[in-house]
Design a protein around this motif. Structure first.
Motif, PDB file in Angstrom:
ATOM      1  N   ALA A   1       0.835  -1.202   0.000  1.00 33.73           N
ATOM      2  CA  ALA A   1       0.000   0.000   0.000  1.00 33.73           C
ATOM      3  C   ALA A   1       0.868   1.250   0.000  1.00 33.73           C
ATOM      4  CB  ALA A   1      -0.917  -0.019   1.207  1.00 33.73           C
ATOM      5  N   GLU A   2       0.370   2.293  -0.666  1.00 36.74           N
ATOM      6  CA  GLU A   2       1.125   3.547  -0.748  1.00 36.74           C
ATOM      7  C   GLU A   2       1.023   4.362   0.535  1.00 36.74           C
ATOM      8  OE1 GLU A   2       0.235   5.763  -4.282  1.00 36.74           O
ATOM      9  OE2 GLU A   2       0.355   3.984  -5.534  1.00 36.74           O
ATOM     10  N   ASP A   3      -0.160   4.409   1.130  1.00 41.26           N
ATOM     11  CA  ASP A   3      -0.370   5.195   2.344  1.00 41.26           C
ATOM     12  C   ASP A   3      -0.242   4.267   3.555  1.00 41.26           C
ATOM     13  OD1 ASP A   3      -1.036   6.992   4.303  1.00 41.26           O
ATOM     14  OD2 ASP A   3      -3.064   7.397   3.566  1.00 41.26           O
ATOM     15  N   LEU A   4       1.010   4.116   4.032  1.00 37.94           N
ATOM     16  CA  LEU A   4       1.278   3.182   5.126  1.00 37.94           C
ATOM     17  C   LEU A   4       0.537   3.536   6.413  1.00 37.94           C
ATOM     18  CD1 LEU A   4       5.076   2.274   4.901  1.00 37.94           C
ATOM     19  CD2 LEU A   4       3.119   0.779   4.572  1.00 37.94           C
ATOM     20  N   LEU A   5       0.504   4.823   6.763  1.00 40.67           N
ATOM     21  CA  LEU A   5      -0.116   5.221   8.025  1.00 40.67           C
ATOM     22  C   LEU A   5      -1.611   4.919   8.017  1.00 40.67           C
ATOM     23  CD1 LEU A   5       0.258   6.461  10.799  1.00 40.67           C
ATOM     24  CD2 LEU A   5      -0.177   8.701   9.788  1.00 40.67           C
ATOM     25  N   HIS A   6      -2.290   5.319   6.964  1.00 39.74           N
ATOM     26  CA  HIS A   6      -3.739   5.077   6.866  1.00 39.74           C
ATOM     27  C   HIS A   6      -4.032   3.576   6.862  1.00 39.74           C
ATOM     28  CE1 HIS A   6      -7.721   4.788   4.901  1.00 39.74           C
ATOM     29  NE2 HIS A   6      -7.977   5.812   5.731  1.00 39.74           N
ATOM     30  N   GLY A   7      -3.248   2.849   6.081  1.00 40.47           N
ATOM     31  CA  GLY A   7      -3.417   1.395   6.011  1.00 40.47           C
ATOM     32  C   GLY A   7      -3.124   0.723   7.343  1.00 40.47           C
ATOM     33  N   ALA A   8      -2.071   1.204   8.043  1.00 34.61           N
ATOM     34  CA  ALA A   8      -1.700   0.629   9.338  1.00 34.61           C
ATOM     35  C   ALA A   8      -2.807   0.840  10.366  1.00 34.61           C
ATOM     36  CB  ALA A   8      -0.396   1.232   9.834  1.00 34.61           C
ATOM     37  N   VAL A   9      -3.428   2.032  10.334  1.00 32.92           N
ATOM     38  CA  VAL A   9      -4.519   2.312  11.278  1.00 32.92           C
ATOM     39  C   VAL A   9      -5.727   1.429  10.956  1.00 32.92           C
ATOM     40  CG1 VAL A   9      -6.178   4.067  12.023  1.00 32.92           C
ATOM     41  CG2 VAL A   9      -3.763   4.658  11.800  1.00 32.92           C
ATOM     42  N   SER A  10      -6.056   1.308   9.652  1.00 38.01           N
ATOM     43  CA  SER A  10      -7.205   0.484   9.248  1.00 38.01           C
ATOM     44  C   SER A  10      -6.973  -0.991   9.585  1.00 38.01           C
ATOM     45  CB  SER A  10      -7.470   0.613   7.749  1.00 38.01           C
ATOM     46  OG  SER A  10      -7.777   1.946   7.436  1.00 38.01           O
ATOM     47  N   MET A  11      -5.846  -1.526   9.173  1.00 34.92           N
ATOM     48  CA  MET A  11      -5.543  -2.928   9.449  1.00 34.92           C
ATOM     49  C   MET A  11      -5.337  -3.159  10.950  1.00 34.92           C
ATOM     50  SD  MET A  11      -5.859  -4.584   6.715  1.00 34.92           S
ATOM     51  CE  MET A  11      -5.216  -6.157   7.169  1.00 34.92           C
ATOM     52  N   GLY A  12      -4.735  -2.175  11.603  1.00 35.00           N
ATOM     53  CA  GLY A  12      -4.538  -2.270  13.052  1.00 35.00           C
ATOM     54  C   GLY A  12      -5.867  -2.367  13.789  1.00 35.00           C
ATOM     55  N   GLY A  13      -6.880  -1.642  13.309  1.00 31.68           N
ATOM     56  CA  GLY A  13      -8.215  -1.716  13.902  1.00 31.68           C
ATOM     57  C   GLY A  13      -8.798  -3.117  13.785  1.00 31.68           C
ATOM     58  N   ILE A  14      -8.605  -3.734  12.629  1.00 33.05           N
ATOM     59  CA  ILE A  14      -9.093  -5.106  12.424  1.00 33.05           C
ATOM     60  C   ILE A  14      -8.337  -6.078  13.326  1.00 33.05           C
ATOM     61  CG2 ILE A  14      -9.262  -6.978  10.729  1.00 33.05           C
ATOM     62  CD1 ILE A  14      -9.670  -4.722   8.597  1.00 33.05           C
ATOM     63  N   VAL A  15      -7.014  -5.932  13.358  1.00 36.73           N
ATOM     64  CA  VAL A  15      -6.193  -6.796  14.217  1.00 36.73           C
ATOM     65  C   VAL A  15      -6.568  -6.585  15.684  1.00 36.73           C
ATOM     66  CG1 VAL A  15      -3.836  -7.249  15.024  1.00 36.73           C
ATOM     67  CG2 VAL A  15      -4.279  -6.916  12.583  1.00 36.73           C
ATOM     68  N   PHE A  16      -6.808  -5.326  16.071  1.00 32.96           N
ATOM     69  CA  PHE A  16      -7.184  -5.018  17.455  1.00 32.96           C
ATOM     70  C   PHE A  16      -8.485  -5.730  17.827  1.00 32.96           C
ATOM     71  CE2 PHE A  16      -9.408  -2.380  20.607  1.00 32.96           C
ATOM     72  CZ  PHE A  16      -8.473  -2.394  21.624  1.00 32.96           C
TER      73      PHE A  16
END
Length: 194
Positions: free
Chosen positions: A33-48
């Protein structure tokens, strides 16, 4: 006696959030993904969410382990010798009958060893919460310390059991036995002090 530690609960939450964010960052980077921060927050929410569900299932066993270590280490340091120990679903209580000391470690406060004197407790009794049709899903032994009721469950369930069931009768028997130990310990200490 302090059952919950906000510091411990917030630390659990912070660790889970940090692990979720790092996992989200790794997953996002692996996906290119190009936008690491946005993707990390989105995926992090799922992982959380999923990690939180798994942790809730395992947390009781994990915190019970820490509570047991705290109880054993501090009991040795405080020289507990003649004692009875009860492991409930949420705490450990140890009663040193020779000295009248009562130790308590909660699973939601597993690093704090709390110790009181049996002479400072009152209103020792077996208690249960009545359910529909006269059954119960909760049995405990309890006492009052510093104006607060301390409950140690001997039986908890998400369904209601008959008062005549072997589970409830066993739980009441355990609660009665620990009430007797507490009362006898308190009486012995009061006699020594008199």
């Amino acid at each position: 006696m302090k059952k919950f530690s906000m510091t411990f609960i917030l630390t659990e939450l912070a660790v889970l959030l940090a692990i979720s964010f790092i996992a989200g960052l790794i997953i996002t980077a692996c996906m290119g993904a190009e936008d690491l921060l946005h993707g990390a927050v989105s995926m992090g929410g799922i992982v959380f969410f999923f990690g939180g569900c798994v942790y809730l299932g395992l947390s009781s066993a994990i915190t019970q382990h820490f509570a047991e270590k705290t109880m054993e280490k501090n009991s040795k340091e405080k020289d507990f010798r003649e004692y009875s120990t009860f492991y409930s679903s949420g705490a450990i209580i140890r009663i040193d009958e020779a000295t009248g000391r009562i130790a308590y470690v909660s699973n939601q406060n597993p690093f704090e060893f709390q110790m009181i004197s049996a002479k400072d407790i009152s209103k020792i009794r077996t208690h249960y919460i009545k359910g529909p049709l006269g059954g119960t899903s909760y049995v405990c032994f309890e006492f009052v310390y510093n104006g607060k009721r301390v409950k140690i469950p001997t039986f908890t369930s998400n369904q209601v059991y008959s008062m005549e069931s072997s589970e409830v009768l066993t739980a009441i028997s355990k609660a009665d036995a620990y009430c007797e130990i507490l009362q006898n310990t308190k009486n012995a200490i009061m006699e020594k002090d008199a």
